[in-house]
Design a protein around this motif. Structure first.
Motif, short mmCIF file in Angstrom:
data_model
loop_
_atom_site.label_atom_id
_atom_site.label_comp_id
_atom_site.label_asym_id
_atom_site.label_seq_id
_atom_site.Cartn_x
_atom_site.Cartn_y
_atom_site.Cartn_z
N ASN A 32 0.78 -1.24 0.00
CA ASN A 32 0.00 0.00 0.00
C ASN A 32 0.81 1.29 0.00
OD1 ASN A 32 -2.35 -1.54 0.10
ND2 ASN A 32 -2.36 -1.58 2.32
N ALA A 33 2.09 1.23 0.28
CA ALA A 33 2.90 2.45 0.35
C ALA A 33 3.09 3.05 -1.04
CB ALA A 33 4.25 2.15 0.98
N GLU A 34 3.27 4.34 -1.07
CA GLU A 34 3.50 5.06 -2.33
C GLU A 34 4.77 4.52 -3.00
OE1 GLU A 34 4.45 9.66 -3.58
OE2 GLU A 34 3.28 9.27 -1.76
N ALA A 41 13.62 6.87 -2.50
CA ALA A 41 12.30 7.45 -2.20
C ALA A 41 11.32 6.36 -1.81
CB ALA A 41 11.79 8.24 -3.39
N ARG A 42 11.37 5.24 -2.52
CA ARG A 42 10.50 4.10 -2.19
C ARG A 42 10.76 3.60 -0.78
NH1 ARG A 42 5.88 1.24 -2.27
NH2 ARG A 42 6.23 -0.98 -2.37
N LEU A 43 12.03 3.50 -0.43
CA LEU A 43 12.40 3.04 0.91
C LEU A 43 11.88 4.01 1.97
CD1 LEU A 43 13.87 0.96 2.61
CD2 LEU A 43 15.96 2.30 2.31
N ASP A 44 12.01 5.30 1.74
CA ASP A 44 11.48 6.30 2.68
C ASP A 44 9.98 6.16 2.85
OD1 ASP A 44 13.96 7.38 3.20
OD2 ASP A 44 13.75 9.02 1.75
N HIS A 45 9.27 5.96 1.71
CA HIS A 45 7.82 5.79 1.78
C HIS A 45 7.45 4.52 2.55
CE1 HIS A 45 7.09 9.17 -0.79
NE2 HIS A 45 7.67 8.62 -1.84
N LEU A 46 8.19 3.45 2.32
CA LEU A 46 7.93 2.20 3.04
C LEU A 46 8.14 2.36 4.54
CD1 LEU A 46 9.57 -0.45 0.70
CD2 LEU A 46 7.15 -0.27 1.28
N ASN A 48 8.12 5.10 6.38
CA ASN A 48 7.10 5.98 6.97
C ASN A 48 5.74 5.29 7.06
OD1 ASN A 48 8.93 8.06 7.28
ND2 ASN A 48 8.46 8.96 5.30
N TYR A 49 5.34 4.61 5.99
CA TYR A 49 4.03 3.97 5.97
C TYR A 49 3.95 2.84 6.99
CZ TYR A 49 -0.28 2.00 4.17
OH TYR A 49 -1.57 1.55 4.05
N ILE A 50 4.96 1.98 7.01
CA ILE A 50 4.94 0.83 7.92
C ILE A 50 5.02 1.30 9.37
CG2 ILE A 50 6.24 -1.21 8.65
CD1 ILE A 50 6.90 -1.64 5.64
N THR A 51 5.87 2.27 9.64
CA THR A 51 5.98 2.79 11.01
C THR A 51 4.65 3.36 11.49
OG1 THR A 51 8.31 3.31 10.67
CG2 THR A 51 7.22 4.39 12.51
N TYR A 52 4.02 4.18 10.66
CA TYR A 52 2.75 4.79 11.06
C TYR A 52 1.65 3.73 11.18
CZ TYR A 52 -1.12 8.03 11.39
OH TYR A 52 -2.23 8.70 11.82
N SER A 53 1.65 2.77 10.28
CA SER A 53 0.64 1.71 10.32
C SER A 53 0.76 0.89 11.60
CB SER A 53 0.82 0.81 9.10
OG SER A 53 -0.02 -0.30 9.16
N ILE A 54 1.99 0.56 11.97
CA ILE A 54 2.21 -0.21 13.20
C ILE A 54 1.83 0.63 14.41
CG2 ILE A 54 4.03 -1.18 14.66
CD1 ILE A 54 5.28 -2.21 12.02
N TYR A 55 2.22 1.91 14.40
CA TYR A 55 1.87 2.80 15.51
C TYR A 55 0.35 2.86 15.70
CZ TYR A 55 1.24 7.04 18.21
OH TYR A 55 0.85 7.93 19.17
N GLN A 56 -0.39 3.06 14.62
CA GLN A 56 -1.85 3.12 14.71
C GLN A 56 -2.44 1.81 15.23
OE1 GLN A 56 -3.05 4.31 10.71
NE2 GLN A 56 -3.99 6.13 11.62
#
Length: 131
Positions: A32-34, A41-46, A48-56
């Motif tokens: 689902n990450a951008e 850039a892909r790694l940064d998006h991954l 950020n997305y995974i960290t926020y998803s786990i946090y939520q």
């Protein structure tokens, strides 16, 4: 990140997260990450997305009184992983000075409003590397 989650069990035994659950969230993040224009850039998006998803996902299952503690622990782990955390400063912040420093050359310059204990704490802080 997984080890930060597994340490929550120390706070309350009810907080147990399986590696399988963590891997499932990470896989969803990859899907689902951008995309990004470059691998960096892909790694940064991954990340950020995974960290926020786990946090939520984790915060949904925490008692309100433990959410701030988890946020702080996660922030420390992320800073440590990015090599942006000074461990000595962090230890000083969390525990305070481990001993009193008495220096005859550096007497308390503001004894009227600054206690000797506070002055000793300031002197201890100056002993840290980079200060």
């Amino acid at each position: 990140l997984f080890f930060c989650l597994s340490e929550l069990m120390v706070i309350d035994p009810m907080y147990q997260f399986s590696l399988q659950w963590f891997q499932q969230l990470a896989s969803m993040g990859v899907a689902n990450a951008e995309q990004g224009d470059s691998p960096g850039a892909r790694l940064d998006h991954l990340i950020n997305y995974i960290t926020y998803s786990i946090y939520q996902s984790v915060c949904r299952g925490l008692f309100e009184k433990h959410k701030m503690l988890f946020s702080f622990a996660l922030a420390l782990r992320l800073l440590e992983g990015a090599d942006m955390l000074n461990v000595e400063e962090c230890r000083f912040l969390l525990t305070g000075p481990t001993s009193d420093i008495k220096d005859a050359n550096l007497s308390n310059p503001a004894a009227s409003w600054l206690s000797d204990k506070a002055w000793s704490d300031i002197l201890s802080l100056t002993q840290l590397k980079g200060m």
